[in-house]
Design an enzyme around this catalytic site. Structure first.
Site, mmCIF file in Angstrom:
data_model
loop_
_atom_site.group_PDB
_atom_site.id
_atom_site.type_symbol
_atom_site.label_atom_id
_atom_site.label_comp_id
_atom_site.label_asym_id
_atom_site.label_seq_id
_atom_site.Cartn_x
_atom_site.Cartn_y
_atom_site.Cartn_z
ATOM 1 C CD GLU A 101 -3.073 -0.913 0.241
ATOM 2 O OE1 GLU A 101 -2.914 -0.106 -0.696
ATOM 3 O OE2 GLU A 101 -4.108 -1.574 0.393
ATOM 4 C CG HIS A 119 -4.430 0.999 5.122
ATOM 5 N ND1 HIS A 119 -5.771 1.192 4.878
ATOM 6 C CD2 HIS A 119 -4.096 -0.158 4.487
ATOM 7 C CE1 HIS A 119 -6.233 0.209 4.123
ATOM 8 N NE2 HIS A 119 -5.227 -0.624 3.877
ATOM 9 C CG HIS A 121 -7.876 -4.299 5.983
ATOM 10 N ND1 HIS A 121 -7.425 -5.404 5.307
ATOM 11 C CD2 HIS A 121 -7.385 -3.231 5.295
ATOM 12 C CE1 HIS A 121 -6.690 -5.044 4.268
ATOM 13 N NE2 HIS A 121 -6.650 -3.712 4.258
ATOM 14 C CE1 TYR A 140 -17.968 16.091 20.712
ATOM 15 C CE2 TYR A 140 -20.188 15.462 21.357
ATOM 16 C CZ TYR A 140 -18.861 15.635 21.675
ATOM 17 O OH TYR A 140 -18.422 15.357 22.944
ATOM 18 C CG HIS A 181 -9.151 -1.377 1.111
ATOM 19 N ND1 HIS A 181 -8.343 -1.068 0.039
ATOM 20 C CD2 HIS A 181 -8.303 -1.783 2.095
ATOM 21 C CE1 HIS A 181 -7.084 -1.313 0.352
ATOM 22 N NE2 HIS A 181 -7.029 -1.735 1.598
ATOM 23 C CE1 TYR A 236 -11.670 18.526 24.857
ATOM 24 C CE2 TYR A 236 -9.832 17.461 23.751
ATOM 25 C CZ TYR A 236 -10.852 17.427 24.689
ATOM 26 O OH TYR A 236 -11.024 16.314 25.455
#
Length: 241
Positions: A101, A119, A121, A140, A181, A236
């Site tokens: 990837e 990344h 799955h 939110y 994916h 925040y």
């Protein structure tokens, strides 16, 4: 393994000493970043965000991207297994092949200020990616990812087409879903990229859970409500941390 270890150490030291040629920094910086990368990858497995080696993690150190290798269980990775590539995709560190990837990771680094990419799955997020074109505004905290989370159209893994689809879905966002994916998220650190990944998976789980109640539909927020939260999130947390 001993020979591979020497090759990896030699490559780290060589790259660290060649400023202006994609040098990642000092060997110590690379070693620390690799250690954190492996810990993050192991964490994604422990938290069921990936199964086996189905996800991948990367971190940028200077002009070099350290990335998990393809097909190697994360708990087996050692300091001598470091894998690094330049922003052009050419391998500059290690002998193990980088994740398949890699095109997605490099596309993120080339077009954003990302310092780390995760990344996965993840189950709930992957399920949502097959149902909608955008995650409904169930919470939110979508604001923390830049707004409504889009779904990138399906393309074969590891292809330039998938990377292009992902970039469109990531426009003004720090995370997106990949149809049939999984997920991809980036941040200013491995911790931030991981936390955004976990937040996205949690929101997908909330929406799927609420949507599963027979005869009822979950209340959703408006884009304006999410945008208002986005403004509040700018202040925040603790200052200076």
């Amino acid at each position: 393994m001993a020979e591979q270890g020497r090759d990896a150490r030699d490559a780290r030291e060589d790259a660290a000493g060649r400023p202006g040629q994609g040098a990642p920094g000092t060997a110590d910086e690379v070693a620390r970043a690799w250690e954190e990368l492996v810990a993050t990858a192991v964490r994604t497995v422990a938290e069921d965000l990936v199964v086996g080696t189905s996800g991948n993690v990367s971190v940028r150190v200077g002009d070099v991207v350290l990335v998990t290798p393809t097909g190697v269980p994360y708990e087996r990775l050692t300091p001598d297994d470091v894998v690094g590539v330049g922003l052009d995709g050419g391998q500059v560190l290690g002998s193990l092949r980088p994740t398949s990837e890699l095109p997605m990771h490099l596309a993120v680094y080339r077009t954003t200020d990302a310092r780390a990419v995760v990344h996965t799955h993840a189950v709930h997020a992957t399920a949502v990616s097959t149902l909608v074109r955008e995650l409904p505004l169930i919470h939110y905290m979508a604001a923390a990812l830049g707004g409504p989370v889009r779904v990138a159209p399906y393309a074969t893994y590891g292809t330039p087409e998938l990377a292009e689809n992902m970039l469109r879905a990531l426009a003004q966002r720090s995370a997106c879903l990949l149809q049939n994916h999984g997920t991809i998220a980036y941040g200013s650190s491995l911790t931030e990229a991981h936390d955004r990944t976990a937040q996205l998976e949690w929101m997908c789980r909330v929406w799927l859970t609420a949507s599963s109640v027979p005869g009822l539909s979950p209340a959703l927020l408006t884009r304006e409500q999410v945008a208002e939260v986005g403004e509040r999130l700018r202040g925040y947390g603790q200052r200076g941390q």
